[in-house]
Design an enzyme around this catalytic site. Structure first.
Site, PDB file in Angstrom:
ATOM      1  N   ASP A   1       7.553   4.271 -10.840  1.00 57.11           N
ATOM      2  CA  ASP A   1       8.446   4.074  -9.691  1.00 57.11           C
ATOM      3  C   ASP A   1       9.919   4.018 -10.084  1.00 57.11           C
ATOM      4  OD1 ASP A   1       7.167   4.462  -7.404  1.00 57.11           O
ATOM      5  OD2 ASP A   1       6.714   2.376  -6.959  1.00 57.11           O
TER       6      ASP A   1
ATOM      7  N   GLY B   1       0.822  -1.218   0.000  1.00 57.52           N
ATOM      8  CA  GLY B   1       0.000   0.000   0.000  1.00 57.52           C
ATOM      9  C   GLY B   1       0.846   1.254   0.000  1.00 57.52           C
TER      10      GLY B   1
ATOM     11  N   ASP C   1       4.168  -4.715  -7.532  1.00 58.12           N
ATOM     12  CA  ASP C   1       3.559  -3.451  -7.079  1.00 58.12           C
ATOM     13  C   ASP C   1       4.129  -2.271  -7.857  1.00 58.12           C
ATOM     14  OD1 ASP C   1       5.825  -4.447  -5.475  1.00 58.12           O
ATOM     15  OD2 ASP C   1       5.773  -2.483  -4.533  1.00 58.12           O
ATOM     16  N   ASN C   2       5.141  -2.510  -8.654  1.00 60.08           N
ATOM     17  CA  ASN C   2       5.711  -1.439  -9.471  1.00 60.08           C
ATOM     18  C   ASN C   2       5.408  -1.651 -10.946  1.00 60.08           C
ATOM     19  OD1 ASN C   2       6.763  -0.200  -7.212  1.00 60.08           O
ATOM     20  ND2 ASN C   2       8.749  -1.217  -7.378  1.00 60.08           N
TER      21      ASN C   2
ATOM     22  N   ASP D   1       9.192   5.958   7.428  1.00 58.81           N
ATOM     23  CA  ASP D   1       8.963   7.289   8.005  1.00 58.81           C
ATOM     24  C   ASP D   1       8.008   8.130   7.160  1.00 58.81           C
ATOM     25  OD1 ASP D   1      10.498   7.864   5.813  1.00 58.81           O
ATOM     26  OD2 ASP D   1      12.130   8.835   6.913  1.00 58.81           O
ATOM     27  N   GLY D   2       7.591   7.595   6.010  1.00 56.08           N
ATOM     28  CA  GLY D   2       6.648   8.330   5.165  1.00 56.08           C
ATOM     29  C   GLY D   2       7.265   9.460   4.374  1.00 56.08           C
TER      30      GLY D   2
ATOM     31  N   GLY E   1       2.565   3.756   1.508  1.00 53.80           N
ATOM     32  CA  GLY E   1       3.100   4.037   2.833  1.00 53.80           C
ATOM     33  C   GLY E   1       3.500   5.497   2.995  1.00 53.80           C
ATOM     34  N   ARG E   2       3.853   6.114   1.865  1.00 59.40           N
ATOM     35  CA  ARG E   2       4.283   7.520   1.936  1.00 59.40           C
ATOM     36  C   ARG E   2       3.761   8.297   0.733  1.00 59.40           C
ATOM     37  NH1 ARG E   2      10.435   7.725  -0.339  1.00 59.40           N
ATOM     38  NH2 ARG E   2      10.283   5.936  -1.723  1.00 59.40           N
TER      39      ARG E   2
HETATM   40  P1  AMP Z   1       8.878   1.166  -3.423  1.00 66.68           P
HETATM   41  O1  AMP Z   1      10.183   0.487  -3.147  1.00 66.68           O
HETATM   42  O2  AMP Z   1       8.992   2.660  -3.476  1.00 66.68           O
HETATM   43  O3  AMP Z   1       8.159   0.607  -4.591  1.00 66.68           O
HETATM   44  O4  AMP Z   1       7.982   0.904  -2.130  1.00 66.68           O
HETATM   45  C1  AMP Z   1       7.590  -0.368  -1.681  1.00 66.68           C
HETATM   46  C2  AMP Z   1       6.647  -0.226  -0.497  1.00 66.68           C
HETATM   47  O5  AMP Z   1       7.311   0.398   0.605  1.00 66.68           O
HETATM   48  C3  AMP Z   1       5.423   0.621  -0.752  1.00 66.68           C
HETATM   49  O6  AMP Z   1       4.378   0.060  -0.022  1.00 66.68           O
HETATM   50  C4  AMP Z   1       5.819   1.982  -0.220  1.00 66.68           C
HETATM   51  O7  AMP Z   1       4.704   2.763   0.149  1.00 66.68           O
HETATM   52  C5  AMP Z   1       6.639   1.587   1.004  1.00 66.68           C
HETATM   53  N1  AMP Z   1       7.647   2.601   1.364  1.00 66.68           N
HETATM   54  C6  AMP Z   1       8.811   2.870   0.749  1.00 66.68           C
HETATM   55  N2  AMP Z   1       9.490   3.847   1.387  1.00 66.68           N
HETATM   56  C7  AMP Z   1       8.722   4.227   2.438  1.00 66.68           C
HETATM   57  C8  AMP Z   1       8.856   5.195   3.482  1.00 66.68           C
HETATM   58  N3  AMP Z   1       9.931   5.966   3.581  1.00 66.68           N
HETATM   59  N4  AMP Z   1       7.846   5.296   4.378  1.00 66.68           N
HETATM   60  C9  AMP Z   1       6.754   4.518   4.309  1.00 66.68           C
HETATM   61  N5  AMP Z   1       6.578   3.589   3.352  1.00 66.68           N
HETATM   62  C10 AMP Z   1       7.538   3.435   2.428  1.00 66.68           C
HETATM   63 MG    MG Z   2       6.567   1.155  -5.550  1.00 67.39          MG
END
Ligand code: AMP
Ligand code: MG
Length: 504
Positions: free
Chosen positions: A262, A90, A252-253, A125-126, A92-93
């Site tokens: 992404d 989901g 998810d990407n 940390d969002g 997260g940020r």
């Molecule tokens: P990503 O690697 O950007 O495709 O992210 C994979 C998952 O990790 C997704 O659910 C993002 O929302 C979550 N995520 C990545 N970085 C953060 C962050 N700094 N804070 C909260 N969620 C994160």
């Molecule tokens: Mg992603």
């Protein structure tokens, strides 16, 4: 401050898919400062931001003042990451603010990234940092200029707040524009819960949004799978033809829309090697350059599995239907790849390559670039000079200037076979070279240039190198003297040590 009515939102996801997201608010930034605004894109979206000064723009794109009509929400999705399934990832940020209909009538999501923790944040940390968000700007604009479907950055705001990674970095919020944020992982989320009703609702929404013509087809859901597979086949072929490595093709990407999404550890190939991997965490080379078509198919298989209960009542029949779609993918991909390669080779013919001769010509060219460790982008680009009669710039890329002799004579013969008998070879060559220069970029987002620009912006607050690079990336086919530094490959020693990072 009055909230600006700059966006005319029409939020179908929020309206029609309750339960697929959590309504959520961005965390305000303490001292927002606008670093980047994509005015051409704002114009394309029909945004009315002319009356907003920099501080109003910064407040808007930091999420401090929500534009009228925004309904920010964090979407739920799952995902296979490096092959392992996480039933709940989901946003997260990230938050989708809403949708606007652009000037061409296309519905597009406006979303924040780095706007604070959401209920999906898990340990995160969002937040996001300036460097990686400006990286999304550069790569997205580069892909767009190359004619490759992609999400794009609308704005980047520095938050005035530190974020803590391996080092302390300046924080940022990115505003991203996407055809939608529906991913393979969105389907997996509901599938993992055995929630067939939600899956059907999601599939129907997706068809209405991305493939409305399929709604009346005899098998709309099968047709959706076919459409998604077709878009991925086309997309990955485009990636392969410009040397793009996504780096983290988790489910998810992978967007259902067929856009590149992404930009974490992505990078462009320098000296051609299909095994190229830059991502620091991709130890097995799962997402290596040449593996991307196989991984796309693997991801599509995960999508197909989620749709099985909707395809037919008889599970065996459903599997057979999905399998047929997946089985068609490799040939579809190869067709797109060859279409692109023919254009890159200066060939006009569109007929099927029944004897495989054109595919072999292109494949042998790549084998030669690999064996001789020639820069992928320049190898193709200098082939255009060779078409115009000047082989010296091409030969200069090879340690042994005669290494391409045999291949070049095959290629020249193949080109000549297409030229009208009445046309003299010099004018045919110039015409061919011009066509080749419009599809073989000179400027790509070279890793060392990207890093240099981001380091200046992030460490010194100097945006000038970023702006110059962005300008170059927006005209990748131009052969202007001021672009020369952006066309130069990094020294091989730099590329050999280059590593990219996710979770940024
Ligand atoms: P990503 O690697 O950007 O495709 O992210 C994979 C998952 O990790 C997704 O659910 C993002 O929302 C979550 N995520 C990545 N970085 C953060 C962050 N700094 N804070 C909260 N969620 C994160
Ligand atoms: Mg992603």
């Amino acid at each position: 401050m009055d909230s600006p009515a700059a966006f005319r939102f029409d939020n179908s996801f929020a309206r029609e898919l309750e339960g697929f997201y959590t309504p959520w608010r961005p965390v305000p930034a303490p001292a927002p400062r606008l670093l980047f605004l994509n005015r051409p894109l704002a114009d394309e979206l029909g945004l009315d931001i002319a009356s907003l000064d920099d501080s109003a723009l910064a407040a808007t794109f930091a999420g401090n003042t929500l534009p009228d009509g925004a309904e920010p929400l964090a979407q739920a999705y799952a995902g296979h990451q490096f092959g392992g399934f996480s039933p709940q990832l989901g946003d997260g940020r990230a938050l989708v603010l809403g949708e606007v209909i652009d000037r061409q009538g296309r519905r597009r999501d406006i979303a924040f990234k780095g706007s604070g923790r959401t209920p999906f944040a898990r340990g995160g940390d969002g937040k996001a940092a300036v460097g990686p968000m400006l990286r999304e700007v550069l790569i997205g604009e580069a892909m767009h200029a190359l004619g490759i479907p992609t999400t794009r950055a609308l704005a980047v705001v520095a938050t005035g707040e530190p974020v803590f990674r391996e080092q302390t970095l300046p924080g940022a919020v990115l505003t991203r524009v996407a055809a939608s944020h529906i991913r393979v992982g969105t389907f997996e989320f509901h599938s993992a819960r055995g929630d067939v009703d939600s899956l059907r609702k999601l599939a129907e929404y997706t068809i209405a949004r991305h493939d409305p013509a399929l709604a009346t087809s005899p098998q709309p859901l099968l047709a959706l799978l076919q459409a998604v597979a077709g878009r991925q086949a086309a997309l990955i072929a485009q990636w392969l033809n410009v040397g793009f490595i996504h780096g983290v093709m988790n489910t998810d990407n992978m967007a259902i829309s067929g856009e590149t999404i992404d930009f974490g550890p992505c990078a462009f190939v320098e000296a051609y090697d299909p095994d190229t991997v830059f991502s620091s965490i991709d130890h097995q080379g799962r997402y290596a350059f040449g593996n991307q078509p196989d991984i796309a198919l693997w991801n599509l298989a995960r999508l197909a599995e989620t749709l099985l209960p909707l395809l037919a009542d008889d599970p065996e029949k459903a599997v057979a239907m999905a399998t047929e779609v997946l089985a068609a993918f490799p040939a579809q991909y190869r067709g797109h790849l060859l279409r692109g390669q023919r254009a890159k080779l200066g060939l006009r013919r569109g007929e099927p390559d029944d004897d495989g001769a054109d595919a072999a010509l292109a494949g042998d060219w790549l084998t030669l670039l690999h064996a001789e460790q020639v820069d992928f982008t320049l190898g193709w680009r200098r082939l255009a000079d060779a078409a115009a009669g000047d082989e010296a710039p091409l030969r200069a890329l090879f340690a042994d200037a005669h290494a391409p002799d045999a291949w070049l004579s095959r290629w020249h013969a193949r080109c000549a076979s297409e030229d009208p008998v009445a046309q003299d070879s010099a004018s045919a060559g110039i015409e061919r070279a011009n066509a080749m220069r419009s599809v073989n970029p000179l400027v790509i987002a070279r890793n060392h240039r990207v890093e240099e620009a981001l380091a200046a912006a992030s460490n010194e607050g100097d945006l000038a190198p970023f702006e110059r690079l962005l300008d170059a990336l927006r005209r990748p086919y131009d052969e202007a003297p001021e672009l020369a530094p952006y066309a130069e490959p990094a020294p091989a020693s730099v590329t050999a040590r280059y590593r990219t990072f996710c979770g940024t």
